[in-house]
Design a protein around this motif. Structure first.
Motif, mmCIF file in Angstrom:
data_model
loop_
_atom_site.group_PDB
_atom_site.id
_atom_site.type_symbol
_atom_site.label_atom_id
_atom_site.label_comp_id
_atom_site.label_asym_id
_atom_site.label_seq_id
_atom_site.Cartn_x
_atom_site.Cartn_y
_atom_site.Cartn_z
ATOM 1 N N GLU A 127 0.879 -1.169 0.000
ATOM 2 C CA GLU A 127 0.000 0.000 0.000
ATOM 3 C C GLU A 127 0.914 1.216 0.000
ATOM 4 O O GLU A 127 1.742 1.372 0.895
ATOM 5 C CB GLU A 127 -0.871 -0.019 1.253
ATOM 6 N N LEU A 128 0.776 2.046 -1.018
ATOM 7 C CA LEU A 128 1.605 3.247 -1.081
ATOM 8 C C LEU A 128 1.069 4.268 -0.092
ATOM 9 O O LEU A 128 -0.078 4.688 -0.175
ATOM 10 C CB LEU A 128 1.601 3.823 -2.495
ATOM 11 N N GLU A 129 1.919 4.635 0.829
ATOM 12 C CA GLU A 129 1.510 5.565 1.877
ATOM 13 C C GLU A 129 2.402 6.796 1.837
ATOM 14 O O GLU A 129 3.617 6.695 1.936
ATOM 15 C CB GLU A 129 1.614 4.894 3.246
ATOM 16 N N GLY A 130 1.813 7.925 1.687
ATOM 17 C CA GLY A 130 2.549 9.172 1.783
ATOM 18 C C GLY A 130 3.217 9.598 0.491
ATOM 19 O O GLY A 130 3.311 8.859 -0.483
ATOM 20 N N ARG A 131 3.695 10.821 0.536
ATOM 21 C CA ARG A 131 4.289 11.473 -0.618
ATOM 22 C C ARG A 131 5.533 10.753 -1.126
ATOM 23 O O ARG A 131 5.694 10.546 -2.326
ATOM 24 C CB ARG A 131 4.636 12.919 -0.257
ATOM 25 N N GLN A 170 6.612 7.570 -0.826
ATOM 26 C CA GLN A 170 6.350 6.285 -1.476
ATOM 27 C C GLN A 170 5.666 6.479 -2.824
ATOM 28 O O GLN A 170 6.001 5.807 -3.802
ATOM 29 C CB GLN A 170 5.513 5.379 -0.574
ATOM 30 N N LYS A 171 4.694 7.380 -2.880
ATOM 31 C CA LYS A 171 3.997 7.614 -4.145
ATOM 32 C C LYS A 171 4.933 8.216 -5.185
ATOM 33 O O LYS A 171 4.927 7.808 -6.349
ATOM 34 C CB LYS A 171 2.784 8.508 -3.926
ATOM 35 N N TYR A 189 7.372 5.480 -6.396
ATOM 36 C CA TYR A 189 6.719 4.545 -7.319
ATOM 37 C C TYR A 189 6.489 5.201 -8.679
ATOM 38 O O TYR A 189 6.724 4.585 -9.725
ATOM 39 C CB TYR A 189 5.403 4.051 -6.718
#
Length: 111
Positions: A30-34, A36-37, A40
């Motif tokens: 699960e991408l959490e936060g700025r 990680q996003k 990705y």
């Protein structure tokens, strides 16, 4: 030469933005936060650019190169080896494009 520059720029940029923890593609996350996003998203852009160059690559080794450069780990190749590898690849790509152009010219002559 253009492909080398593009590839080098993307890989260079990735060394500053890609998370140092390489997650296997099969792992659900699960991408959490700025961070990680953003990490990705940059990974997706790098992959798209590499795919557009139509080169055969070992993605695990690409990720290792990114991780090693990002963490200042001891590289598996020296800078002269990197430059030589890119130069040889560019020569091979040019040879392949020339062969394809010759084949297309021959097809057009027969047509």
């Amino acid at each position: 030469m253009k492909q080398t520059g593009i590839l080098a720029c993307f890989l260079f940029a990735a060394t500053f933005f890609v998370s140092s923890d390489v997650v296997a593609a099969e792992t659900e996350i699960e991408l959490e936060g700025r961070v990680q996003k953003l990490s990705y998203a940059i990974g997706m852009q790098i992959a798209e650019s590499l795919r557009m160059n139509d080169m055969e690559l070992d993605i695990d080794i690409v990720l290792r190169g990114i991780k090693d450069a990002y963490t200042d780990a001891e590289p598996l190749m020296s800078q002269p080896e990197v430059e030589d590898t890119f130069a040889r690849e560019m020569e091979e790509q040019a040879r392949l494009r020339e062969a394809e152009a010759d084949a297309n010219l021959e097809k057009s002559r027969r047509f």
